[in-house]
Structure formats: structure tokens, C-alpha cells
Design an enzyme around this catalytic site. Structure first.
Site, short mmCIF file in Angstrom:
data_model
loop_
_atom_site.label_atom_id
_atom_site.label_comp_id
_atom_site.label_asym_id
_atom_site.label_seq_id
_atom_site.Cartn_x
_atom_site.Cartn_y
_atom_site.Cartn_z
CD GLU A 253 -2.78 -1.00 2.57
OE1 GLU A 253 -2.52 -0.16 3.45
OE2 GLU A 253 -3.72 -1.79 2.65
CE LYS A 255 5.69 4.64 6.66
NZ LYS A 255 5.41 5.96 7.18
NE ARG A 260 -2.46 4.29 12.22
CZ ARG A 260 -1.78 3.17 12.42
NH1 ARG A 260 -0.50 3.22 12.74
NH2 ARG A 260 -2.38 2.01 12.27
NE ARG A 275 2.10 5.79 16.31
CZ ARG A 275 3.37 5.91 16.01
NH1 ARG A 275 3.72 6.68 15.01
NH2 ARG A 275 4.28 5.25 16.67
CD GLU A 305 -0.74 8.88 7.67
OE1 GLU A 305 -1.03 7.93 8.44
OE2 GLU A 305 0.25 9.59 7.83
CG PHE A 346 -4.25 2.31 6.30
CD1 PHE A 346 -4.15 1.64 7.50
CD2 PHE A 346 -3.80 3.61 6.22
CE1 PHE A 346 -3.62 2.26 8.61
CE2 PHE A 346 -3.27 4.25 7.33
CZ PHE A 346 -3.18 3.57 8.53
NE ARG A 423 7.71 0.03 16.20
CZ ARG A 423 7.32 1.15 15.59
NH1 ARG A 423 7.18 1.17 14.28
NH2 ARG A 423 7.11 2.24 16.27
CE LYS A 429 8.93 2.08 10.02
NZ LYS A 429 8.57 2.92 11.12
#
Ligand code: ATP
Length: 590
Positions: A253, A255, A260, A275, A305, A346, A423, A429
């Protein structure tokens, strides 16, 4: 419960840097805390009164705090200021001042002792009082506490009220302590953490756990209006490694480089969170109405985003262009009109009463596609699902050209749930590691134009600009130019280009973009830009720097200088742009 117990625990915590010791002190404190105020104790330990997303913060101005200290201790303001300078922290200064005031101390010991409830109550009144007379009221409430406080208590009261408690206890340490204090098994820590990730309110979790035990915590569900901790991406140094880690195939996707936003749409209205789970609703009323219009279901939670866009060229803009909206209450409408934002969704975490976080990525994506109507203000993240490195690299270049930071690869296997607060390698990313800043101006030829929208209705929104390729004797497109014009210049454009208008693309123009109007290449304009990027869209120097890519200028702006003195063949050449690109590559600092 006496506030003294809390103050003494803080003192012990401040005396250590070891996480395990801190945890032990917290466990001790939690165990002796009565159940009905355990939430308050949890918040106070974080230096807060509520979970962050509630948006009620302590943070009394230093000036007011000093006034209160002066009134409570009888020490002159000048002296308090001197002590503040000496200790660098008003809390420590107050502690010292009170220690020196023996009679104060005796007085406070003889009178009523401070309870946690009283401290919390006054803090809450301080945080909530607004309007005229509120300053005096806040001072009075603080003086009342300080009058009853021991020197140690006063230190922490002052720090807390200023929003500077900073014991250095991470939320995770409090979760550890809660699990130990009310623990039945090791498994519990995981359950408590999951609950915290979908309901990040330590007070709420503490109370649930203390009252109902682990079963109560297990029953904590995602709720509209309570932000969920964001899932984060891991990183790897190359697209090849990412594809391999993903098992040879993944979704890639764009970025987006914006802000966010987690949007909660429900019966009681729509709320937006950052975020860091701050409430952003009032700063982005345009996003609120956009998501309300786009969402076709009953209730839902979306992850996305928000990115500002140039209404004329459709280009994504740097987020700084709307960051001044933050913290503003007034004048937002004007800002929205000038620079609107588009929400690129997303993920979907909740839909029509159902928790979506436990479903695999592809299912969530399908739900997004089904329940979100695409509008000019709400889009889905641009993506491909691929196993082909060439295709992925091309998509990456396109993402950069379109103003994104890179790509986020997403696992498409059955295990690809939404891991709130984690994470992990389910998302990886990949950001670009270099950038080409443009140092010089260029002289480009106008070859076409796009119709204007909104305020530019009736004139052109942007011009299609090209560089000259002398070997092929043709004009190759390099950007859409929509900035740097005065209103008068804009209004005059259609008339000015009338004589060059042609039905079809000029044979000496190489363009893959379909312009609304085509011109004979004649007019040369001076253009500056922020960067040169590789571009799958534009044809300038196609295949020269990289196979399949041309070059594009990002954020082009008209300098105001018409180069009437130049013929189109004297414009900047495609070769010169290649030189600029190669000479000005710079590493992007993280
Ligand atoms: P970090 O998350 O590493 O602390 P960061 O906030 O700079 O740092 P990155 O890690 O660089 O964020 O990237 C993750 C962020 O990328 C997300 O938090 C989100 O804001 C943003 N983002 C943009 N597009 C997407 C997308 N399609 N999917 C997921 N995240 C995206």
C-alpha cells in the site's frame, strides 16, 4: 485512603531506576488501594486524571502555582522564584520551603490528613474550571491542598498539578503491576495487555481487574468512542527482503505522509483520534463530515491517514500545510476551504457491531471496499497485491512521485489480524532512502491544461509542462503546474492560450496523461520545484535513469517569469534534468 501512601510510593519509585523495583512498589500500593478508588490511583500515578483520549488535562500555569504556594506558605513570591531557580523544579522547591517552615508542618499534622479522594477531587475541579474567575478558583483549590499537605505530599501535588509528575513509569509497568497484584496466572499479563490495547484506559482496566478479576478483563470489548491503540509497522532495508519475509506475495500500500486518524462512526456521532489517541474531532470537522458521507453502515471504526491535497492538481501536499490547524478552535473553516484534506483509509477495526480486528487483512480490506463509498474526500489506500519485484518497484516509484513516503507491505495470510498496539512483521514499511532536491529553476514548455475546479472553475486548474528532448525533437511531460499564479494571471490563462489551442495532442508532444486541452508547444515559463522524482507517469527522460520510469518535478511553482525570450527548443532539456537528478541525490535522514 491517605495521599501519604501514594506520596511515599512515589518517593521510593523516584529512588530507583530499576523497572522491577518500580513494579514491586506499585504492586504494594495497588494491593492496599480500596477497589473503588483504584482507577484514581492508577491515573494519579501517571500524573493524570483520566485516560488521555478524554482530553481533560492538568497543567496549571507556573505563575498560578507560584501564587498558590505563596498563599499557602506565606513565603514571598520573590523567594519562591529564587528557590525555583535553585531547584529547577517547583515541586522540590515547595518541599524544601515547607520543611523549613516547622509550624506549617506541625499545623498540617495536627489537622485533617489529606486523602487521595480529596486530592483527586480538587485536581479535577482545577482541570475543569473555566471562564471568568477560574484563575482565583484554581489557586484556592490548590491552596486548600497545600495547607493540608506534608512537605513530601506538597512536592507531588505541585508537580502533578503542573502536569509534570514524570515518575518515569511506563504504562506497560503499570500493566505488569496490575497483573501481579491481582494475578492468578502468568497468562494473565497477555489478557490484560490485549484489553489495554483495545481500551487504553489504565484506570478502567485496573478497576475491572480489581472488581471482576480476569474474567471481567476478558470481557472488555472494542467500543465505539474508545480509541484503539494503533498497529505499527516493522521495517526492513529492501523491498526484496520484505517480499521474502512476507512469503513471496503481499499487499503493498502507499505509505501516505500525513496524519494518522482513527475514525469512530456511531449513533452518538463521529469522533477522530490521533496516533497518540488524542481527540482530534474539533480540528477536522471536514474529515468528520466526509467519513459520515462515505460510510454506508451502522457503526464502524476506521484507520487511515489524512493528507492535504492541492485542489487544482490533485497533488498530495506536505502535512505541515495543515498542521497549524492543530489546537485551533476558530478560523478552521477558512483553512479547510484553502487546503482540504483527503482521508485515505487502510483498515477497518469494527463494523456494524462486530470486532473486525480478529479477521485477516484481506477480509478487512474487502469490508472497506464494500462499506466505504469513495468520494473526493475519502479514498482507500492505493495498493497492489503482488509477487513480482518489477511491478512492486514500479509501484514504489509511483508512490514517491505521488507524494508518499514509500510503501507499507501487508501480510495477506490467515494470521494477518489487526494487532492493536503491536509493531510486528505483519506490516513492514519501506521508505525511500534518498531524495533529489531541486536547486535550480527550469524553463518549461506549456503543452496542455486541465480544467479548474472549485475556485478555479472557468479557468485552468493546472498546466501540463514539458522539457525538450533535442535528440528526438519532442516535448516530454514533467509536471502539472498549478501554483505560483496570481488571481489575475489565472483568470487570463484561457484567453492567453486560445490561439495555441489544438484538437488533439501535438505530434511533437509525448504524454501519457490525458489533458483536457492541448496546445501547440510555444509558451515557456520559469518553474521552480522542491524535488525531482522518478515517475512512471511522466515521459521526461523515460528509461534513462531507470527502466520504465521518467522524471517528474514535485511541487512545481511558477516563478512569475514568462520566458518570452526563449523559443520552446531553448527550454530546459530532458538531458539537463537527468543531470540535475544525478548530481543532487541526497540521503534522506531518518
Ligand atoms: P513509527 O510508527 O515507526 O514510530 P512513524 O509514526 O513515523 O514512526 P512509520 O513507522 O514511519 O510511522 O510508519 C507507520 C505510519 O505510516 C503509520 O502510523 C501511519 O500513520 C502511516 N501510514 C501511511 N500509510 C499507511 C498505510 N497504507 N498503512 C499503514 N500505515 C500507513
Amino acid at each position: 485512603m491517605l495521599y501519604r501512601e501514594i506520596a511515599e510510593t512515589y518517593k521510593k519509585i523516584e529512588g530507583t531506576t530499576k523497572r522491577l523495583e518500580m513494579t514491586d512498589y506499585l504492586v504494594e500500593l495497588l494491593k492496599k488501594t480500596p477497589v473503588d478508588i483504584i482507577d484514581k490511583v492508577a491515573y494519579l500515578t501517571q500524573g493524570k486524571l483520566y485516560a488521555d483520549y478524554v482530553g481533560i488535562e492538568l497543567g496549571l500555569a507556573e505563575k498560578l502555582t507560584i501564587k498558590a504556594v505563596t498563599q499557602a506558605t506565606g513565603i514571598a513570591e520573590k523567594r519562591v522564584n529564587e528557590m525555583l531557580r535553585k531547584f529547577g523544579d517547583l515541586g522540590a522547591a515547595v518541599e524544601e520551603a515547607l520543611k523549613n517552615k516547622k509550624q506549617m508542618r506541625l499545623f498540617s499534622f495536627e489537622s485533617e490528613e489529606l486523602t487521595v479522594e480529596k486530592v483527586y477531587e480538587n485536581f479535577e475541579k482545577i482541570a475543569k474550571s473555566e471562564g471568568s474567575g477560574s484563575q482565583e478558583k484554581k489557586i484556592k483549590l490548590l491552596v486548600e491542598l497545600l495547607n493540608l499537605a506534608t512537605p513530601l505530599e506538597a512536592k507531588y501535588i505541585v508537580r502533578t498539578v503542573e502536569g509534570k509528575l514524570r515518575l518515569g513509569i511506563a504504562d506497560m509497568t503499570i500493566l505488569d503491576a496490575l497483573s501481579i497484584a491481582f494475578g492468578e496466572s502468568k497468562e494473565m499479563r497477555k489478557i490484560v495487555e490485549r484489553a489495554y490495547n483495545i481500551h487504553p484506559d489504565l484506570g478502567f482496566i485496573a478497576k475491572k481487574l480489581a472488581k471482576e478479576g480476569i474474567e471481567g478483563v476478558k470481557n472488555i470489548k472494542i467500543q465505539i468512542g474508545i480509541p484503539i491503540r494503533a498497529m505499527l509497522a516493522e521495517r526492513l532495508p529492501s523491498l526484496e527482503e520484505i517480499l521474502e519475509k512476507m512469503g513471496g506475495k503481499a499487499a503493498f500500500e502507499y505509505k501516505y505522509d500525513g496524519m494518522r486518524i482513527q475514525a469512530h462512526v456511531g449513533k452518538n456521532g463521529t469522533k477522530l483520534y490521533s496516533r497518540r489517541l488524542e481527540n482530534l474531532t474539533s480540528q477536522f470537522p471536514d474529515v468528520v463530515s466526509a467519513i459520515n458521507e462515505a460510510f454506508q453502515g451502522e457503526d464502524g471504526i476506521f484507520d487511515g491517514e489524512a493528507v492535504p491535497v492541492d485542489v487544482n492538481t490533485g497533488e498530495l501536499l506536505p502535512f505541515q500545510m495543515v498542521s497549524h490547524r492543530r489546537g485551533r478552535k476558530y478560523g478552521i473553516e477558512k483553512m479547510i476551504e484553502e487546503i482540504p484534506v483527503v482521508l485515505f483509509l487502510f483498515d477497518i477495526l469494527y463494523l456494524n457491531g462486530e470486532d473486525m480486528t480478529t479477521k485477516p487483512y484481506e477480509e478487512r480490506r474487502k469490508a472497506l471496499e464494500k462499506w466505504i463509498k469513495r468520494t473526493p474526500r475519502v479514498q482507500l489506500a492505493h495498493r497492489i497485491v503482488s509477487e513480482d519485484m518489477n511491478e512492486i518497484k514500479k509501484f514504489f516509484n509511483k508512490a514517491i512521485e505521488d507524494g508518499c513516503e514509500g510503501l507499507v507491505a501487508k501480510n495477506i495470510g490467515e494470521e494477518s489480524i489487526y494487532r492493536a498496539g503491536a509493531r510486528e512483521f505483519l506490516w513492514i514499511k519501506y521508505k525511500r532512502d534518498y531524495k533529489v532536491e531541486m536547486a535550480d529553476t527550469t524553463d518549461l514548455v506549456v503543452v496542455g491544461a486541465f480544467s479548474g475546479k472549485g475556485r478555479r472553475k472557468g479557468t485552468y486548474g493546472a498546466l501540463l509542462m514539458a522539457a525538450y528532448n533535442p535528440e528526438k525533437d519532442r516535448f516530454e511531460t514533467v509536471c502539472k503546474l498549478g501554483s505560483g499564479f496570481t488571481d489575475e494571471q489565472l483568470a487570463a490563462l484561457p484567453k492567453m492560450f486560445e490561439e495555441y489551442k489544438i484538437e488533439k495532442k501535438h505530434p511533437r508532444v509525448w504524454s501519457e496523461l490525458e489533458a483536457d486541452y492541448w496546445f501547440v508547444p510555444k509558451i515557456v515559463m520559469e518553474v521552480v520545484g522542491a524535488e525531482i522524482t522518478l515517475s512512471p507517469t511522466h515521459t521526461c527522460a523515460r528509461d534513462i535513469v531507470e527502466k520504465g520510469s521518467g522524471l517528474a518535478i514535485r511541487f512545481p511553482r511558477f516563478t512569475g517569469r514568462w520566458r518570452d525570450d526563449k523559443s520552446p527548443e531553448e527550454a530546459t532539456t530532458t538531458g539537463e534534468l537527468v543531470e540535475m537528478y544525478r548530481n543532487q541525490i541526497k540521503k534522506v535522514k531518518e
